[in-house]
Motif scaffolding. Sequence first.
Motif, short mmCIF file in Angstrom:
data_model
loop_
_atom_site.label_atom_id
_atom_site.label_comp_id
_atom_site.label_asym_id
_atom_site.label_seq_id
_atom_site.Cartn_x
_atom_site.Cartn_y
_atom_site.Cartn_z
N CYS A 190 -2.48 -16.40 1.38
CA CYS A 190 -2.89 -15.65 2.56
C CYS A 190 -3.90 -15.28 2.12
CB CYS A 190 -1.29 -14.28 2.48
SG CYS A 190 -0.39 -14.44 3.65
N PRO A 218 -0.46 -8.13 5.80
CA PRO A 218 -1.46 -8.09 4.66
C PRO A 218 -1.74 -7.02 4.79
CG PRO A 218 -1.11 -9.93 5.99
CD PRO A 218 0.39 -8.98 6.50
N LEU A 221 -6.86 -10.40 5.14
CA LEU A 221 -6.46 -12.08 4.60
C LEU A 221 -7.65 -12.78 4.38
CD1 LEU A 221 -4.65 -12.04 8.39
CD2 LEU A 221 -3.57 -12.42 6.46
N HIS A 225 -8.18 -10.13 1.68
CA HIS A 225 -6.64 -10.16 1.16
C HIS A 225 -6.18 -8.77 0.35
CE1 HIS A 225 -2.58 -10.39 1.08
NE2 HIS A 225 -2.13 -11.89 -0.28
#
Length: 750
Positions: A190, A218, A221, A225
């Motif tokens: 990710c 999440p 990103l 992230h």
Amino acid sequence: MASSLGSATSCSILRAFDRSSGINARASAPAFFSDPPASRSFATKFPDATEAECKALSKTRNIGISAHIDSGKTTLTERILYYTGRIKDIHEVRGKDGVGAKMDHMELEREKGITIQSAATFCKWKDVDINIIDTPGHIDFTIEVERSLRVLDCAIMVLCSVGGVQSQSITVDRQMKRYNVPRLVFVNKCDRMGANPWAVIKAAREKLRLNVAALQLPIGLEDHHHGLVCLVRRTAFMFEGPKGDKVVEVPVPEELKTEMEAKRAELVEALSEVDDEIADLFLSEKPVEAAELKAGIRRATIAQKFQPVFMGSAFKNRGVQLLLDGVYDYLPSPTEVENMALDLSQNEEPFRLPCSASGPLVGLAYKLEEGKFGQLTYMRVYSGRVKKGDQLYNMRDGKKVRVPRLVRMHSEEMEDIPDAKAGDIVAIFGVDCASGDTFTDGGAKVAMTSIKVPQPVMSLALTPKASDQMGAFMKALTRFQKEDPTFKMSSNSDTGEIIISGMGELHLEIYVERMRREYKVDCEVGKPKVSFKETIRGRADFNYLHKKQSGGSGQFGRVVGYIEPLPEDEEGEDRFEFDNQLVGTNIPPEFHPAIEKGFKEAGNAGSLLGAPVVGVRVVLQDGQAHDVDSSEMAFRIAAIQGFRQAYAEAAPQILEPIMKVEVTVPSEYQGGVMGDLNRRKGLIMDSTTRGEDAVILVEVPLNSMFGYSTALRSNTQGKGEFSMEYSHHAPVTKELQEQLTGAYLNTPRA
């Protein structure tokens, strides 16, 4: 919950099995057993696991980690081992620090940065015992995935957040469904440019037909992230420290709360479609509390009706600890999985085999390795116990063997253990057996179901450069063939060459290199050859008399019948059937096996190319015998010649392997790459855009794919990549058939 699990989890029996693979667990029962009384049922012989056994195994998980190549499986396993304290430091896959990932213990694996052999290990997360098998992602080593999933209770399917569902992802999905393996999905990477986990989830629903939904959201990103939001508990987690060791629970960021509730509602809705308790809450519009949602996810996951999605970045040390929590929370223990065995005393009748240490021993040898201490046999124990020094019975051949050493594996390292019980995955030394053999303690005539073995698609001719290396050369080939059921060895009777066959160029290249490194044998390698097959398009009759008289008893045998193509389906594609429709005693019954053997022998080499004949049914209707001159040899020869007589009239054709190829290139090179694929007789199946890349799905004859790696690099300035897997065999063009047949007929015979 236990009752719902029993009805939800079921195991399919693999009835279709390649007769040439050598991994047939369903052998006839050995003679050393006496038939049990009819009244004695397997229910009493194999009692259900007791409450104490279920409790003891409730914190055990046997998991596999599988994915498309370069999705991060081995990197993920490395982090799991580090966070569970199994290893003291993290090392990367390609071994740039001179160490390499723990599970890639072969020198070749560390050099090439890929997993070649599945590797087993064990670790402890909190108070949960986890046995792990890390499997290869390259299609050439798919047998490693196949036999690992056969013995595992559950799995983690890793998908790349950029690449999404790729070609080998589809193969792994098919394998997991074949062996009814419940799974979690981990969307990895990710942190990479172009990461889009929601596109991956959509692709999993559309391409894999999975009922998936995210359990996490999440926090950023790509380069942003930093953490994850847990949708079940409505809380957030950050991963601090240089190696993400410290998992810190924090409030959900305000800007993500609305999205969190929307994704949680989506999760509840997906779950309500497959779980009655969640459906009742959903339809009555009652709030679903964390404990209720968690229990519903577990029920549906074990029933294989739902696949929860976790997210993170193994390389950046984010999300792995939460995934480990999910392994315990949502995947089944050994007693929650239904394993099927075959009762050899009741014509291989399937029955449910409880995972109980108090029952008779039943274990499956699923993988072999030749080590410095002798043969190492990996075994999954399904029932009973096995101790060092025990006597075991091999159900394939009835041989009694002793267990001289029992170990638990940690990659290439071994830990001696005194015993193993139902639910364990262990290894034993010094036991001569084949992959797929079932072992028992003599208490029951049972066998586990088979492992599906794909057929080789490519061959190479090998010759040792030095004549004094022939002994080591043959020893290496014998060992490799025993370890790997997809690796075949044969000799060309016309040229005397040794031919090795496997799943692709890389597969065979690895074995040639292993021979050089492990056995000090350098080989002359011939040009790769495609594994062609032959079949027929029409029906043709045969009426052949084999008659020979040369003084004394002669030879006499007549066979009458016809050959016809089998239906074009997945089951019939590789079969060669013999159908005995004889009525009366024109041919005495003692000659019937010789006739069948003759027909099958003739089918080993067709007249067009000398390739195996598949998709054919031979029907024997009548014949003639002589009181004195008929013999097994006479009828075997009659069958061979009768088949050849009919084969020439049945419109024979050559089949070539067609590969399913996925090519990923920058969009500006798409036109040139597609043009090259068309020149290679490729059939474009699909073309999509993934970020700035074009993804081309195409079916191409394997014969046209030699050297494609070099051509793709040249056409894309080194920016393109491709993966390839076997799809099916299809007829060659008329021109190619004439060319191949002409070359075969003009080849000098010994």
